[in-house]
Design a protein around this motif. Structure first.
Motif, PDB file in Angstrom:
ATOM      1  N   THR A   1      -0.544  -3.856  19.158  1.00  0.00           N
ATOM      2  CA  THR A   1       0.254  -2.204  19.744  1.00  0.00           C
ATOM      3  C   THR A   1       0.585  -1.446  18.230  1.00  0.00           C
ATOM      4  O   THR A   1      -0.021  -1.997  17.187  1.00  0.00           O
ATOM      5  CB  THR A   1       1.880  -2.376  19.403  1.00  0.00           C
TER       6      THR A   1
ATOM      7  N   THR B   1     -10.114   1.239  11.336  1.00  0.00           N
ATOM      8  CA  THR B   1      -8.567   1.071  10.524  1.00  0.00           C
ATOM      9  C   THR B   1      -7.641  -0.401  11.650  1.00  0.00           C
ATOM     10  O   THR B   1      -7.888  -1.351  10.816  1.00  0.00           O
ATOM     11  CB  THR B   1      -8.248   2.102   9.618  1.00  0.00           C
ATOM     12  N   ASP B   2      -7.870   0.054  12.072  1.00  0.00           N
ATOM     13  CA  ASP B   2      -6.215  -0.549  13.280  1.00  0.00           C
ATOM     14  C   ASP B   2      -7.196  -1.753  13.929  1.00  0.00           C
ATOM     15  O   ASP B   2      -6.805  -2.541  13.979  1.00  0.00           O
ATOM     16  CB  ASP B   2      -6.021   0.320  14.057  1.00  0.00           C
TER      17      ASP B   2
ATOM     18  N   SER C   1      -7.744  -4.802  11.870  1.00  0.00           N
ATOM     19  CA  SER C   1      -6.900  -5.267  11.342  1.00  0.00           C
ATOM     20  C   SER C   1      -5.903  -5.808  12.164  1.00  0.00           C
ATOM     21  O   SER C   1      -5.320  -7.020  11.775  1.00  0.00           O
ATOM     22  CB  SER C   1      -5.755  -3.840  10.808  1.00  0.00           C
ATOM     23  N   VAL C   2      -5.264  -5.480  13.711  1.00  0.00           N
ATOM     24  CA  VAL C   2      -5.088  -6.496  14.433  1.00  0.00           C
ATOM     25  C   VAL C   2      -5.458  -7.718  14.618  1.00  0.00           C
ATOM     26  O   VAL C   2      -5.748  -8.618  14.489  1.00  0.00           O
ATOM     27  CB  VAL C   2      -4.638  -5.421  15.255  1.00  0.00           C
TER      28      VAL C   2
ATOM     29  N   CYS D   1      -7.494  -9.621  12.515  1.00  0.00           N
ATOM     30  CA  CYS D   1      -7.764 -10.546  11.718  1.00  0.00           C
ATOM     31  C   CYS D   1      -9.131 -10.071  11.534  1.00  0.00           C
ATOM     32  O   CYS D   1      -9.560 -11.579  10.910  1.00  0.00           O
ATOM     33  CB  CYS D   1      -7.093 -11.228  11.719  1.00  0.00           C
TER      34      CYS D   1
ATOM     35  N   THR E   1     -11.060  -7.033   2.941  1.00  0.00           N
ATOM     36  CA  THR E   1     -10.777  -7.449   1.162  1.00  0.00           C
ATOM     37  C   THR E   1     -12.004  -7.748   0.815  1.00  0.00           C
ATOM     38  O   THR E   1     -12.560  -7.408  -0.397  1.00  0.00           O
ATOM     39  CB  THR E   1      -9.636  -7.882   0.837  1.00  0.00           C
TER      40      THR E   1
ATOM     41  N   GLU F   1      -3.705  -7.295   2.771  1.00  0.00           N
ATOM     42  CA  GLU F   1      -4.918  -7.102   2.997  1.00  0.00           C
ATOM     43  C   GLU F   1      -4.572  -6.005   2.985  1.00  0.00           C
ATOM     44  O   GLU F   1      -3.917  -5.745   4.359  1.00  0.00           O
ATOM     45  CB  GLU F   1      -5.367  -7.930   4.080  1.00  0.00           C
TER      46      GLU F   1
ATOM     47  N   ALA G   1      -3.744   0.242   7.363  1.00  0.00           N
ATOM     48  CA  ALA G   1      -3.473  -0.848   7.672  1.00  0.00           C
ATOM     49  C   ALA G   1      -2.980  -2.095   6.582  1.00  0.00           C
ATOM     50  O   ALA G   1      -3.814  -2.310   5.377  1.00  0.00           O
ATOM     51  CB  ALA G   1      -4.390  -1.291   8.913  1.00  0.00           C
ATOM     52  N   LEU G   2      -2.238  -2.920   6.979  1.00  0.00           N
ATOM     53  CA  LEU G   2      -1.560  -3.472   5.862  1.00  0.00           C
ATOM     54  C   LEU G   2      -1.573  -5.714   6.854  1.00  0.00           C
ATOM     55  O   LEU G   2      -0.742  -5.267   7.971  1.00  0.00           O
ATOM     56  CB  LEU G   2      -0.284  -3.649   4.949  1.00  0.00           C
ATOM     57  N   ASN G   3      -1.840  -5.929   6.051  1.00  0.00           N
ATOM     58  CA  ASN G   3      -1.999  -7.565   6.576  1.00  0.00           C
ATOM     59  C   ASN G   3      -1.654  -7.443   7.840  1.00  0.00           C
ATOM     60  O   ASN G   3      -0.647  -8.325   8.682  1.00  0.00           O
ATOM     61  CB  ASN G   3      -0.346  -7.795   5.956  1.00  0.00           C
ATOM     62  N   GLY G   4      -2.891  -7.291   8.754  1.00  0.00           N
ATOM     63  CA  GLY G   4      -2.689  -7.493  10.176  1.00  0.00           C
ATOM     64  C   GLY G   4      -2.138  -6.364  10.921  1.00  0.00           C
ATOM     65  O   GLY G   4      -1.998  -7.365  12.059  1.00  0.00           O
ATOM     66  N   ARG G   5      -1.840  -5.135  10.702  1.00  0.00           N
ATOM     67  CA  ARG G   5      -0.666  -4.261  11.375  1.00  0.00           C
ATOM     68  C   ARG G   5      -1.610  -3.287  12.098  1.00  0.00           C
ATOM     69  O   ARG G   5      -3.193  -3.698  11.093  1.00  0.00           O
ATOM     70  CB  ARG G   5       0.944  -3.668  10.890  1.00  0.00           C
ATOM     71  N   ALA G   6      -0.896  -2.263  12.428  1.00  0.00           N
ATOM     72  CA  ALA G   6      -2.113  -1.328  13.299  1.00  0.00           C
ATOM     73  C   ALA G   6      -1.712  -0.248  11.796  1.00  0.00           C
ATOM     74  O   ALA G   6      -1.002  -0.354  10.840  1.00  0.00           O
ATOM     75  CB  ALA G   6      -2.053  -0.799  13.890  1.00  0.00           C
TER      76      ALA G   6
END
Lengths: 374, 460
Positions: free
Chosen positions: A299, A354-355, A358-359, A361, A365, B340, B410-415
């Motif tokens: 989400t 980006t999203d 990130s989601v 995983c 980095t 991350e 985006a921080l630590n596995g979030r959107a």
């Protein structure tokens, strides 16, 4: 140095106040856990998108080569027309696979050899004059579809004049054109062969995981790299979005044939197709990145991330379809419409660049760090 | 305090300090050579066209290819001289200045362990680490001592202990403990390892590493101090740092810590090991005495030093918002391997006269590594915006331009969320220690970030 009872309770208390407020808002849990079957995604993408894409490209390139031969043997306006239409079909088909610049395609440097634009017309003329048809420099803007676009549509004012230049004996224009088509065909076949016969397909499907270099990270990175190429090179730069309103209509893709918008649209649809896992031949929706995002319950600010992405693809395609062809003319007559399409295409980037990683995983980095991290 | 005052001046054999000197100098020399051989001099100091400055150190500039190699050569040579104890004070001063200079050239390359090296190098200048088993003593035997005041050893223990403690303290966050982030992203990247690989994909392994890591950092200085637990603690040091070395791309940091923590061992231990390479403890006890003139300065200087070490990492508490998001007070605070984060920052240069705007292609001015780092750090975003202001004014011959940014992180596995106010004209803003009100707060449900100890100041 053991903890006394008092110290222990103090520590427990501190941890408690630290964690307590977090509990009621964030449900916690490892966000990277997912049951999604990556292999089904990779198999669908390779068998129903990538391999049919390259085999389609190769058959279009064979047609193009036949058209070159037919024209050479019997030069005339109808033959020139069929040569041009074979070129257009091949250029359109190229958009289906342009975003897969990894593995075999990366080895062949397909993207820069097939579609470095805008073409350097002076360089092409120099090649034609000198008879030096070597196509080795991947960084040069003197080959591929953009050079064909120039040779077929741009060397003369009228079709008759073009015909006479291309049918002369000898004709440097025709020879260079044939050399380029040969080069495209050879490289296209090498890539398909690597996927089909040399085991790249199997290696691709087996390369699971989320680390850099896995198939998931290759797909996401290449989807994004090409998506940005669409927005920047096909639309943005000609429309002057990087240059304070100074436009460059002559920098569009396929400037001479005027095919620009069609190509951009195909490329955008190909990006959407990869995202959805859409079968290239029958349009059926198979396992794609959309299903992966759904499985991860992704989400964004309370909304379903997959729905946002699907919706944005729709908006971008519709804004682009409202731009009138040819793009180079519209940039001069109605640039705000072009910029609007550019903006709709651009809005997708944060979602997929980006999203999505990130989601899902995908580790970012540690990719290509110049030195150490900490 | 009185008691410590007495204990601190009690003579202790110099051996732990000698080990520290040899290993520190040797490792730094290897580090400088490794840096040069990896081609990083070119990649980090020659190829970029733009360099991000450290606040207050804007005058530090790269020295060109030849100059940078000379600087790294100087670092390698002075580090070797520290190791050998040759012209030790001079070497320590040169090493400190050269190393610190090179680290101040580009903020992009900031690493906590480089900061630690700078701090240790500065301390080393004032410590009599060359007074035994060194070429200086071989040159001038009169320099030799057998003992130093105990506090000389203690300050190194304290410095190393503080690094661990703060690193552990920073891990006490909901993301680290409850979501196993960012290890849940990083560990599966090693799933192809033989034997251990499949474990890294297990959720419980990510949690175990997270909690174990936090516990290790918070408590290891104490286990090292306590004699009965010391051998086990050092075994833990070895396992922990070697594992992180194998798992992550963290360069020399594991070795720095593996070497530094030896300072917790008693002199006899050092004498035994150093003895194997020819170290002699000396028959007659000679205590090192600090020069009389220095003593009045020494005590307040050390007090000031450690007050700074204690307070500076905590400055983030003075800023509203979560430090992992705003990065206000993030650096120089031993926040190691904590997030991350990925961002994208699209800059727009506006011509106020015509209303036209230009989107900036960051690749024109920044290396991909610089762009990646810039996109998640507000002060770098601001610096780059000021650079763009100059660049576009010159390129287009304009009197004034506005610069804005669309920045999503985006921080630590979030959107992602927006990091910077998209309407803020960055050319009108100045960097400083004050709160940056143009950083947008991390709000919303389900983030776990808008709560917890680190955001205690939100409501002020």
């Amino acid at each position: 140095m053991q903890l006394s009872n008092r110290q222990f309770y103090l520590l427990a208390f501190l941890l408690g106040i630290l964690l307590f407020p977090a509990c009621d808002e964030d449900k916690g849990g490892n966000p990277c856990e997912s049951d999604f079957d990556q292999k089904s995604l990779f198999a669908n993408v390779s068998d129903n998108i990538i391999i049919p894409g390259y085999s389609g490209l190769n058959s279009e390139l064979s047609n193009l080569q036949l058209a070159v031969e037919a024209f050479t043997q019997n030069p005339g306006l109808p033959q020139l027309q069929s040569l041009r239409s074979a070129f257009e079909s091949a250029y359109i088909q190229w958009q289906q696979v342009a975003q897969f610049e990894f593995g075999p395609a990366e080895q062949q440097m397909l993207r820069s050899r097939f579609n470095n634009f805008p073409v350097d017309e002076a360089e092409v003329e120099a090649r034609v004059q000198s008879g030096d048809f070597s196509l080795d420099n991947p960084d040069a803007f003197d080959k591929g579809f953009p050079a064909l676009d120039y040779l077929l549509y741009g060397i003369a004012e009228t079709d008759e004049m073009a015909l006479s230049l291309l049918s002369a004996n000898p004709s440097g224009y025709r020879d260079y054109l044939a050399a380029i088509v040969d080069d495209l065909q050879q490289r296209g076949q090498a890539v398909l062969k690597a996927w089909q016969d040399e085991g790249y397909r199997e290696a691709f499907i087996d390369n699971t995981g989320t680390a850099a270099g896995t198939s998931l990270s290759l797909l996401i990175n290449n989807l994004n790299e090409h998506y940005e190429f669409i927005k920047r090179d096909k639309i943005g730069i000609p429309a002057g979005v990087t240059t304070l309103g100074i436009t460059f209509p002559e920098k569009v893709e396929a400037f001479h044939s005027g095919l620009s918008l069609r190509l951009a649209e195909e490329a955008l649809k190909a990006a959407e197709g990869l995202y959805l896992g859409r079968n290239l031949q029958n349009g059926a929706n198979g396992p794609g990145l959309d299903d992966y995002l759904q499985a991860a319950n992704a989400t964004k600010e309370g909304q379903n991330l997959n729905s946002l992405i699907e919706e944005q693809f729709g908006k971008a395609l519709s804004a682009l379809s409202q731009v009138e062809a040819p793009l180079s003319t519209t940039i001069e007559t109605d640039n705000p419409g072009v910029v609007n399409a550019y903006n709709e295409i651009t809005r997708q980037i944060v979602n997929i660049k980006t999203d999505m990683p990130s989601v899902l995983c995908v580790a970012i980095t540690y990719v290509d760090n110049a030195s150490d991290s900490d | 305090m009185q008691q410590y005052s007495h204990a601190s001046t009690e003579p202790r054999p110099i051996a732990p300090l000698v080990t520290f000197r040899i290993l520190f100098g040797g490792l730094m020399a290897v580090g400088a050579l490794r840096f040069m051989l990896s081609g990083w001099v070119e990649r980090l100091y020659v190829e970029p066209r733009f360099f991000f400055k450290f606040y207050g150190f804007e005058w530090v500039v790269p020295l060109g290819q030849v100059g940078m190699y000379a600087l790294y050569g100087l670092i390698a040579i002075s580090a070797s001289m520290i190791m050998l104890g040759l012209f030790y004070r001079l070497a320590a001063v040169v090493f400190f200045l050269a190393f610190t200079y090179s680290e101040l050239i580009d903020l992009t390359n900031y690493l906590n362990h480089y900061y630690l090296v700078c701090l240790l190098a500065l301390l080393m200048i004032f410590l009599p680490a060359h007074r035994r088993f060194s070429l200086d003593v071989w040159r001038r035997p009169a320099l030799a001592v057998t003992h130093v005041p105990a506090w000389v050893i203690h300050i190194l223990m304290l410095q190393v202990g503080l690094v661990y403690f703060f690193a552990g303290f920073a891990k006490l966050s909901p993301d680290w403990l409850l979501r196993a982030m960012p290890l849940a992203v990083w560990l599966p990247a090693k799933a192809h390892w033989p034997v251990l690989g499949p474990l890294f994909e297990q959720s419980w392994v990510a949690y175990t590493f997270s909690w174990g890591g936090a516990l290790y950092d918070l408590t290891i200085p104490f286990w090292l101090l306590w004699r009965p637990s010391r051998p086990f603690a050092y075994a833990a040091v070895l396992v922990f740092h070697l594992l992180t070395k194998l798992l992550f791309n963290i360069g020399l940091f594991p070795f720095i810590m593996i070497f530094n923590t030896l300072i917790f061992f008693p002199p006899a231990f050092h004498e035994r090991w150093l003895g194997r390479i020819g170290y002699r403890t000396g028959e007659e006890r000679v205590l090192y005495r600090f020069p009389k003139t220095g003593i009045p300065i020494l005590r307040p200087a050390l007090a000031l030093w450690f007050a700074f070490q204690l307070l500076f990492p905590l400055r983030y508490l003075l800023y509203p918002g979560n430090v992992l998001w705003t990065e206000q007070g993030y650096r120089f605070a031993w926040r190691v391997m904590l997030v991350e984060k990925a961002g994208q920052a699209t800059f727009f240069v506006h011509d106020p006269e015509t209303g036209h705007k230009a989107e900036v292609d960051n690749r024109r001015f920044l290396t991909s590594y610089q762009e990646k780092q810039m996109a998640i750090q507000p002060d770098m975003i601001l610096q780059y915006a000021h650079f763009l202001e100059e660049q576009y004014r010159r390129d287009y011959g304009l009197d004034s331009v506005k610069v804005t940014v669309d920045c999503f992180v985006a921080l630590n596995g979030r959107a992602s969320r927006r990091l910077i106010d998209p309407n803020a004209d960055l050319t009108q803003l100045k960097d400083g220690f004050g709160h940056k009100s143009w950083i947008l707060p991390y709000e919303g449900k389900g983030t776990g970030l808008s709560s917890g100890l680190t955001t205690a100041n939100d409501t002020q």
